[in-house]
Design a protein around this motif. Structure first.
Motif, PDB file in Angstrom:
ATOM      1  N   LEU A  64      14.162   4.885   4.615  1.00 60.08           N
ATOM      2  CA  LEU A  64      13.056   4.752   5.197  1.00 60.08           C
ATOM      3  C   LEU A  64      12.071   6.074   5.120  1.00 60.08           C
ATOM      4  O   LEU A  64      11.090   6.268   4.920  1.00 60.08           O
ATOM      5  N   ALA A  65      12.950   7.253   5.350  1.00 63.04           N
ATOM      6  CA  ALA A  65      12.468   8.537   5.638  1.00 63.04           C
ATOM      7  C   ALA A  65      11.860   9.068   4.286  1.00 63.04           C
ATOM      8  O   ALA A  65      10.755   9.876   4.206  1.00 63.04           O
ATOM      9  N   GLN A  66      12.318   8.424   3.272  1.00 63.06           N
ATOM     10  CA  GLN A  66      11.693   8.850   1.940  1.00 63.06           C
ATOM     11  C   GLN A  66      10.518   7.857   1.453  1.00 63.06           C
ATOM     12  O   GLN A  66       9.749   8.448   0.430  1.00 63.06           O
ATOM     13  N   ALA A  67      10.146   6.971   2.373  1.00 64.88           N
ATOM     14  CA  ALA A  67       9.043   6.119   1.916  1.00 64.88           C
ATOM     15  C   ALA A  67       7.970   6.599   2.418  1.00 64.88           C
ATOM     16  O   ALA A  67       7.340   5.720   3.541  1.00 64.88           O
ATOM     17  N   VAL A  68       7.328   7.680   2.073  1.00 62.52           N
ATOM     18  CA  VAL A  68       5.979   8.159   2.748  1.00 62.52           C
ATOM     19  C   VAL A  68       5.226   8.201   1.599  1.00 62.52           C
ATOM     20  O   VAL A  68       5.467   8.188   0.435  1.00 62.52           O
ATOM     21  N   ALA A  69       3.467   7.922   1.868  1.00 70.13           N
ATOM     22  CA  ALA A  69       2.776   7.998   0.764  1.00 70.13           C
ATOM     23  C   ALA A  69       2.691   9.230  -0.163  1.00 70.13           C
ATOM     24  O   ALA A  69       2.964  10.264   0.216  1.00 70.13           O
ATOM     25  N   PRO A  70       2.675   8.930  -1.400  1.00 68.35           N
ATOM     26  CA  PRO A  70       1.986   7.758  -2.076  1.00 68.35           C
ATOM     27  C   PRO A  70       3.155   6.883  -2.353  1.00 68.35           C
ATOM     28  O   PRO A  70       2.789   5.559  -3.058  1.00 68.35           O
ATOM     29  N   ARG A  71       4.485   6.915  -1.733  1.00 67.81           N
ATOM     30  CA  ARG A  71       5.535   5.940  -1.948  1.00 67.81           C
ATOM     31  C   ARG A  71       5.637   4.762  -1.098  1.00 67.81           C
ATOM     32  O   ARG A  71       5.001   4.833  -0.155  1.00 67.81           O
ATOM     33  N   ALA A  72       5.894   3.630  -1.808  1.00 66.79           N
ATOM     34  CA  ALA A  72       5.956   2.416  -0.834  1.00 66.79           C
ATOM     35  C   ALA A  72       7.411   1.851  -1.033  1.00 66.79           C
ATOM     36  O   ALA A  72       8.092   2.167  -2.319  1.00 66.79           O
ATOM     37  N   LEU A  73       8.150   1.069  -0.140  1.00 64.33           N
ATOM     38  CA  LEU A  73       9.297   0.676  -0.212  1.00 64.33           C
ATOM     39  C   LEU A  73       9.364  -0.736  -0.201  1.00 64.33           C
ATOM     40  O   LEU A  73       8.621  -1.374   1.084  1.00 64.33           O
TER      41      LEU A  73
ATOM     42  N   ALA B 299       0.901  -1.290   0.021  1.00 64.47           N
ATOM     43  CA  ALA B 299      -0.081   0.009  -0.015  1.00 64.47           C
ATOM     44  C   ALA B 299       0.985   1.093  -0.086  1.00 64.47           C
ATOM     45  O   ALA B 299       1.988   1.081   0.491  1.00 64.47           O
ATOM     46  N   PRO B 300       0.340   2.342  -0.327  1.00 65.46           N
ATOM     47  CA  PRO B 300       0.946   3.671  -0.338  1.00 65.46           C
ATOM     48  C   PRO B 300       1.538   3.915   1.162  1.00 65.46           C
ATOM     49  O   PRO B 300       0.891   3.701   1.868  1.00 65.46           O
ATOM     50  N   GLY B 301       2.791   4.340   1.227  1.00 68.44           N
ATOM     51  CA  GLY B 301       3.400   4.555   2.452  1.00 68.44           C
ATOM     52  C   GLY B 301       4.094   3.317   3.131  1.00 68.44           C
ATOM     53  O   GLY B 301       4.459   3.488   4.242  1.00 68.44           O
ATOM     54  N   GLU B 302       3.710   2.087   2.734  1.00 68.20           N
ATOM     55  CA  GLU B 302       4.238   0.765   3.466  1.00 68.20           C
ATOM     56  C   GLU B 302       5.594   0.731   3.209  1.00 68.20           C
ATOM     57  O   GLU B 302       6.221   0.904   2.025  1.00 68.20           O
ATOM     58  N   ARG B 303       6.554   0.164   4.444  1.00 65.12           N
ATOM     59  CA  ARG B 303       7.538  -0.025   4.219  1.00 65.12           C
ATOM     60  C   ARG B 303       7.811  -1.623   4.432  1.00 65.12           C
ATOM     61  O   ARG B 303       7.698  -2.038   5.728  1.00 65.12           O
TER      62      ARG B 303
END
Lengths: 256, 506
Positions: free
Chosen positions: A196-205, A33-37
């Motif tokens: 990890l700090a870059q992986a915020v919605a809408p991004r996912a990692l 999902a967006p924002g998921e790591r």
């Protein structure tokens, strides 16, 4: 699952990848999902790299479907490129272009949106200096490095430049195949925190990891063994017994 | 490394009977004329004009070969085709096709074109551009395909379109190779333009041949010194640019920003275009005139029986013998001479000058000169060809010897081994393999070049080819060119293998 498949940044359903002898991936279901790591765990040869290759579109599965932001692989070249531009991969060997400066390398991530005239210009002039400097700062690097050739950088700096290049691409899906494998523990922790700090919605990692001790910042862990998903749940549920199952159950000598 | 020099032994045995002794005075006055070149303004003016034509032809031919080579090189690269279409088949096909223009020496191209479109400046330009272009294409595509492709794959995976990704990932990596090889090709073009002149295509070469034939040695030397000055200036200029543009970026950090080097190079390239147009104008190169083909005499109903009846085994054997002799002479003599003069500092400079003369001197002129005292034949031709290539190889050897670490040699010298042995063990041992590998490549070039001494060869394919050409026997000509091409391709394959072997074992 945290989100429905329609909004998932990445969704794999029933993915199978054939291999010699046994399949490299078998019936893999995974959704981001967006924002998921999400951390991908597993011993060498468990299928982590194969799964990441499917996730970034380099490898087409023999069976099953892959959806990026709800879309299957685009048919047209242009559509495919637009899709690929939204998938950023941090390679284990970084894959910087050694002959170019930091700034030119960062701008190379924009090629999907630029076409060749600006690609040519990038080789001649410093382009988009502000955006490049911002990407470096986000990775705790001095923007003065922009004019340096990447060969002049230290190992840690090169790692950060590769991550800054990933940012310049502005992807929605971040993929990384054991990016921390060759780094000392302190540096690995620092770089992981930046990523990890870059992986915020809408991004996912989605990041494959060899070391379970670095799991803290992730939301979810997915454990692979022999090409199958053995575990998929919150990081808190990763137990010693599970790890032993993931890493102990592999016959020795299986190459990744 | 010194083994090829053993060829001197049979040569020493075979040479005396060939000496007819007629022209020793001529040789003497030729040598004397070196220090008393003609300074007559009329002579000099005409030589300078001829030199201008030669340099112009070289420049245009070289520029044409670069354009051709870059295009064809990209077209015959496996990496490029794989990135664009996913298949490497077209690359293989184009590679094979390019082998033919490459296998034919520029002189044959020149003479063929001369027959086809008549005498005009564009003939020499085209004769250089075609085979050189194919050569550049081969070197370029080999360089391209040897580059690591992980950067390219990363860009492609991030959605970069193929042309932009190729340009960004491989372009900068390719640049040093292109520059370095391109510069070397310009030197070659100057030598070729002079050579083509000797065969009547205009420029200084024609003047040199005429003065030699009319025994005007003073004027001949004026021309030679002029040519030498231009050649050395060119070589120095090229190595200067090479150093300026090819030093690894990290050493010039403080002074230069993003892409400054590329901008400089682009500027230089951009300046080359109007320069070429101007030179073309001045020379009277008219591309349209190339389309006026002369009617081909008797093509079609060729006399194939007569062609077949040519003494093929003798022709091929003569050519191979010539090549082997010349190659051994050139490869073996360079280190031997360097060893002999090792104890004397200034002799090295003398050797440098001798080699420069060898490089610049068209082999057919040497052959003509040798004819004053020697009978025509394979050995005379081999001496001429060997001397020329000695110049090329000698320079390479000296440059790489200067570039190796002197520590080992110094240690040996201090140990009392004497300067010659110190040089032999200290430096040559490290150089032997790359030098021999280059020698193998050179043998390949010599095979192709053997046509230029056809005048005095008397036994090889080259002399037969020149003969057939002057008698307009197109059928024979075609067969001979084909035989040459086949031989060259086989030789290329052989020398490739030898080179890989020597380099790998190292």
């Amino acid at each position: 699952m945290a989100a429905g498949p329609a909004t998932a940044v990445l969704a794999l359903r029933g993915v199978r990848v054939a291999g010699r002898g046994r399949p490299r991936l078998e019936d893999v279901n995974l959704s981001l999902a967006p924002g998921e790591r999400v951390a991908l765990l597993g011993a060498s040869g468990a299928g982590k790299s194969t799964l990441l290759a499917v996730a970034n579109g380099l490898l087409a599965p023999a069976a099953g479907t892959v959806l990026w932001e709800g879309q299957p692989p685009a048919r047209s070249r242009r559509g495919r490129r637009r899709q690929q531009a939204r998938i950023g991969t941090l390679w284990q060997d970084l894959r910087l272009i050694e002959e170019l400066t930091v700034q030119q390398n960062l701008n190379a991530a924009r090629l999907a949106r630029w076409g060749w005239p600006r690609a040519l210009l990038n080789l001649l002039l410093p382009l988009d200096t502000d955006a490049c400097a911002a990407a470096l700062r986000a990775m705790d690097l001095d923007p003065a490095l922009l004019e340096q050739p990447v060969t002049a950088l230290s190992g840690g700096q090169r790692q950060r430049v590769a991550m800054a290049r990933l940012l310049r691409q502005e992807p929605t899906l971040l993929l990384a195949d054991e990016p921390l494998a060759s780094l000392d523990p302190r540096l690995a922790g620092e770089l992981l925190a930046l990523l990890l700090a870059q992986a915020v919605a809408p991004r996912a990692l989605l990041l494959s990891l060899h070391r379970p001790d670095l799991l803290d910042g992730f939301d979810r862990a997915v454990g692979l063994r022999d090409g199958r998903v053995l575990f998929d749940g919150p990081v808190g549920q990763v137990s010693e017994a599970l790890l032993a199952d993931l890493y102990g159950g592999t016959p020795p000598g299986v190459a990744p | 490394m010194l083994l090829p020099a053993l060829v001197l032994v049979p040569l020493a045995v075979l040479l005396p009977p060939l000496v007819h002794g007629g022209g020793w005075e001529l040789i003497g006055s030729f040598a004397l004329a070196a220090v008393t070149p003609s300074l007559d303004p009329v002579v000099l003016a005409s030589l300078v004009k001829g030199l201008g034509v030669t340099v112009g032809m070289a420049l245009l031919g070289w520029a044409g070969s670069l354009v051709l080579g870059l295009l064809l090189g990209a077209c015959s690269s496996r990496t490029v085709w794989r990135t664009l279409t996913g298949s490497t088949m077209p690359a293989e096909l184009i590679r094979r096709l390019l082998a033919l223009p490459r296998a034919i020496h520029e002189l044959i191209w020149g003479l063929l074109l001369l027959q086809l479109v008549g005498l005009q400046p564009a003939v020499a330009v085209l004769a250089i551009a075609l085979p050189f272009g194919a050569l550049v294409a081969r070197v370029l595509s080999d360089l391209l395909d040897a580059l690591p492709t992980t950067g390219l794959e990363a860009l492609r995976a991030a959605g970069a379109p193929a042309p932009a990704a190729l340009l960004t990932a491989l372009g900068p990596a390719l640049l040093p190779g292109v520059l370095s090889y391109g510069g070397y090709r310009l030197e070659c073009a100057l030598r070729s333009a002079t050579l083509l002149g000797v065969f009547g295509l205009g420029g200084l070469g024609t003047d040199l041949k005429l003065t030699l034939q009319s025994l005007e040695f003073h004027e001949l030397w004026s021309g030679l010194w002029l040519l030498l000055a231009v050649m050395l200036a060119l070589e120095a200029g090229i190595s200067l640019l090479r150093r300026r543009w090819l030093v690894p970026g990290r050493f010039v950090l403080a002074r230069r920003g993003v892409g400054e080097r590329s901008r400089e190079m682009l500027l230089a390239l951009a300046a080359l275009v109007p320069l070429c147009v101007l030179v073309g104008r001045a020379l009277g190169v008219d591309p349209a005139a190339l389309l006026n083909w002369q009617p081909l005499p008797g093509l079609g109903g060729g006399d194939w029986a007569a062609t077949w009846a040519l003494p093929w085994p003798r022709l091929v054997g003569g050519t191979l013998l010539l090549t082997a002799l010349a190659a051994c002479l050139a490869v073996g003599l360079a280190p031997l001479l360097l060893l002999l003069v090792a104890p004397v500092g200034w002799a090295r400079q003398g050797l440098r000058l001798l080699w420069a003369l060898g490089r610049l001197w068209p082999p057919p002129l040497t052959a003509l000169l040798l004819l004053f005292v020697l009978e025509p034949g394979v050995i005379t031709a081999a001496l001429a060809l060997g001397f020329h290539n000695l110049g090329v190889l000698g320079r390479l050897l000296l440059e790489s010897a200067d570039a190796t670490d002197p520590a080992a040699e110094e240690a040996l010298d201090c140990g009392g081994s004497g300067p010659r042995l110190a040089l032999l063990y200290g430096r040559f041992s490290a150089l032997a393999r790359p030098y021999l590998a280059y020698g193998a490549y050179r043998a390949d070039v010599i095979l192709r070049e053997s046509v230029v001494v056809g005048l005095v060869g008397a036994t090889g394919l080259g002399s037969q080819l020149l003969e057939s050409l002057s008698s307009f026997a197109w059928d024979q000509l075609l067969a001979l060119v084909a035989a040459y091409a086949l031989l060259t391709l086989a030789g290329e394959d052989l020398s490739d293998r030898a080179r890989h072997r020597w380099l790998r074992a190292g």
